[in-house]
Design an enzyme around this catalytic site. Structure first.
Site, PDB file in Angstrom:
ATOM      1  N   ASP A  54       0.830  -1.197   0.000  1.00  0.00           N
ATOM      2  CA  ASP A  54       0.000   0.000   0.000  1.00  0.00           C
ATOM      3  C   ASP A  54       0.866   1.249   0.000  1.00  0.00           C
ATOM      4  OD1 ASP A  54      -2.298  -1.510   0.065  1.00  0.00           O
ATOM      5  OD2 ASP A  54      -2.484  -1.445   2.248  1.00  0.00           O
ATOM      6  N   TYR A  82       7.373  -8.274   8.346  1.00  0.00           N
ATOM      7  CA  TYR A  82       7.040  -6.851   8.456  1.00  0.00           C
ATOM      8  C   TYR A  82       7.428  -6.319   9.827  1.00  0.00           C
ATOM      9  CZ  TYR A  82       3.853  -7.858   4.539  1.00  0.00           C
ATOM     10  OH  TYR A  82       3.313  -8.259   3.348  1.00  0.00           O
ATOM     11  N   ASP A  96      -6.506   1.037   9.268  1.00  0.00           N
ATOM     12  CA  ASP A  96      -5.211   1.709   9.376  1.00  0.00           C
ATOM     13  C   ASP A  96      -5.448   3.189   9.648  1.00  0.00           C
ATOM     14  OD1 ASP A  96      -5.946   2.866   6.968  1.00  0.00           O
ATOM     15  OD2 ASP A  96      -4.426   1.848   5.779  1.00  0.00           O
ATOM     16  N   ARG A 200      -2.907  -5.219   8.648  1.00  0.00           N
ATOM     17  CA  ARG A 200      -3.920  -4.315   9.199  1.00  0.00           C
ATOM     18  C   ARG A 200      -5.070  -5.101   9.829  1.00  0.00           C
ATOM     19  NH1 ARG A 200      -6.333  -0.794   4.453  1.00  0.00           N
ATOM     20  NH2 ARG A 200      -4.195  -0.811   3.697  1.00  0.00           N
TER      21      ARG A 200
END
Length: 400
Positions: A54, A82, A96, A200
């Protein structure tokens, strides 16, 4: 982004090498923005990426150039790591920080939230879980992206699907403000997960499990399969390479394949047959994981390489690294080191054979090295330029 006229392209006389580029995607860029820039820098339209990031996320984005785009499907399916920041105490419509807040927790509720409670909830979200993807994901619902339906004001409910969270390690838990009842609890964590996992959604589910709501505030991808941030290049670095008269640094397709797949070393005859679309003797998988034909072939893995010289970092091993799926095809190499094809075994148990599932070097005749190239294994159609997969005569075919 910089104006297109200011982005250099390599000189037409320079070769367009097929390979993978590990890009450190900056914040604010879509993955497609990176591909557009790379097309200019690489001097070719044949560029793609593996695993969308994203705009609000940064980090490792693996880009394929020329024939290496054929490998991207397999890169996408690898595990990923991540570094994530999660805020507990508020839920948002997008899960988010980009979305509107839909609910907040009372300060006294957050004040009563202990670190042990957070860690216990994190443990419940580790392992094989059923995860409902974020409603603003790119998953299609009746032919339309879920996020597009949400933007229209629709309520979208996606079905849960199985994912695996291999690691969910909390590095720190802090409270804001620090001198009064908290209005937010921030969690800094590392997550390693299977392909298709939404970080998320993990943030959302963590907040729901604790009864306070939660959303993702920052995300940086540090690894895709065997490709890491340490090997990555920024777009500015790649731009300067081209501006200085060179080409973008790529991990050559041969080295990339050795890092992504089990490996089979072919004889010249096998390489020629496979290159021309003909079947060859089956790969025999022996105890210990070695892939062989009559003891002549090998199975090895390679690292993706480092930033300075990706190709120099290949190292042998029994398995490729980075969380790869067991059903991967085998990367088949000619005696001169050329990647011929990705292949798999087919046929009944007593008449197994290996056939190409993705041709890389098509229609090439390879010459023998020092050793003879005959395995001594007879299979229908092998070595016969006019024979097809079923042993019948046909005209010669090649792969794209």
């Amino acid at each position: 982004m910089t104006d297109r006229q200011q982005i250099p392209s390599p000189a037409p006389s320079l070769p367009r090498a097929a390979g993978l580029v590990v890009v450190d995607k900056p914040l604010g860029w879509t993955s497609h923005d990176v591909v557009s820039r790379m097309r200019r820098l690489a001097g070719t339209r044949k560029v793609g990426h593996a695993g969308t990031l994203d705009p609000a996320a940064s980090g490792v984005l693996v880009v394929g150039v020329e024939k290496a785009t054929k490998l991207l499907t397999y890169v996408t399916g690898t595990d990923k790591t991540y570094r994530a920041s999660i805020r507990l105490g508020a839920a948002t419509v997008t899960d988010d920080a980009e979305g509107d807040v839909t609910s907040t927790a009372a300060p006294e509720r957050l004040a009563a939230l202990t670190d042990d409670a957070v860690l216990a909830a994190v443990a419940e979200l580790t392992g094989e879980i059923q995860q409902v993807p974020s409603a603003v994901s790119a998953i299609k619902v009746d032919g339309q992206r879920s996020y597009a339906r949400v933007r229209k004001g629709e309520d979208v409910e996606l079905p849960a699907r199985p994912v695996t969270v291999h690691e969910f390690t909390v590095h720190g838990i802090s409270r804001e403000p620090t001198d009064a009842e908290p209005t937010a609890v921030d969690v800094d964590a590392t997550v390693t997960c299977s392909s298709g996992t939404y970080i998320r959604a993990l943030a959302r589910d963590l907040g729901e499990a604790l009864g306070v709501g939660g959303h993702l505030t920052a995300l940086r991808r540090t690894r895709v399969g065997s490709f890491t941030l340490e090997q990555s290049h920024t777009l500015d670095e790649l731009t300067e390479q081209v501006r200085a008269g060179g080409t973008v640094s790529t991990l050559p397709i041969d080295d990339a394949a050795r890092g992504l797949f089990p490996v089979r070393e072919l004889t010249a005859r096998e390489a020629t047959d496979l290159s021309h679309g003909r079947r060859i003797a089956a790969t025999q998988v022996h105890p210990g994981g070695a892939s062989q034909t009559d003891g002549a072939a090998s199975r090895s893995g390679a690292g993706a390489g480092d930033k300075a010289s990706a190709g120099d970092a290949a190292a042998s091993g029994s398995e490729p690294a980075g969380g790869f799926r067991a059903e991967l095809p085998v990367a088949c190499f000619a005696p001169d080191g050329t990647l011929v094809a990705l292949a798999e075994d087919r046929g009944p148990a007593d008449r197994r054979y290996t056939t190409s599932v993705l041709g890389i070097a098509a229609g090439v005749t390879f010459t023998a090295a020092a050793a003879p190239d005959d395995t001594g294994v007879e299979i229908p159609g092998a070595g016969d330029p006019g024979a097809g997969q079923d042993g019948t005569k046909r005209t010669e075919r090649t792969h794209d």
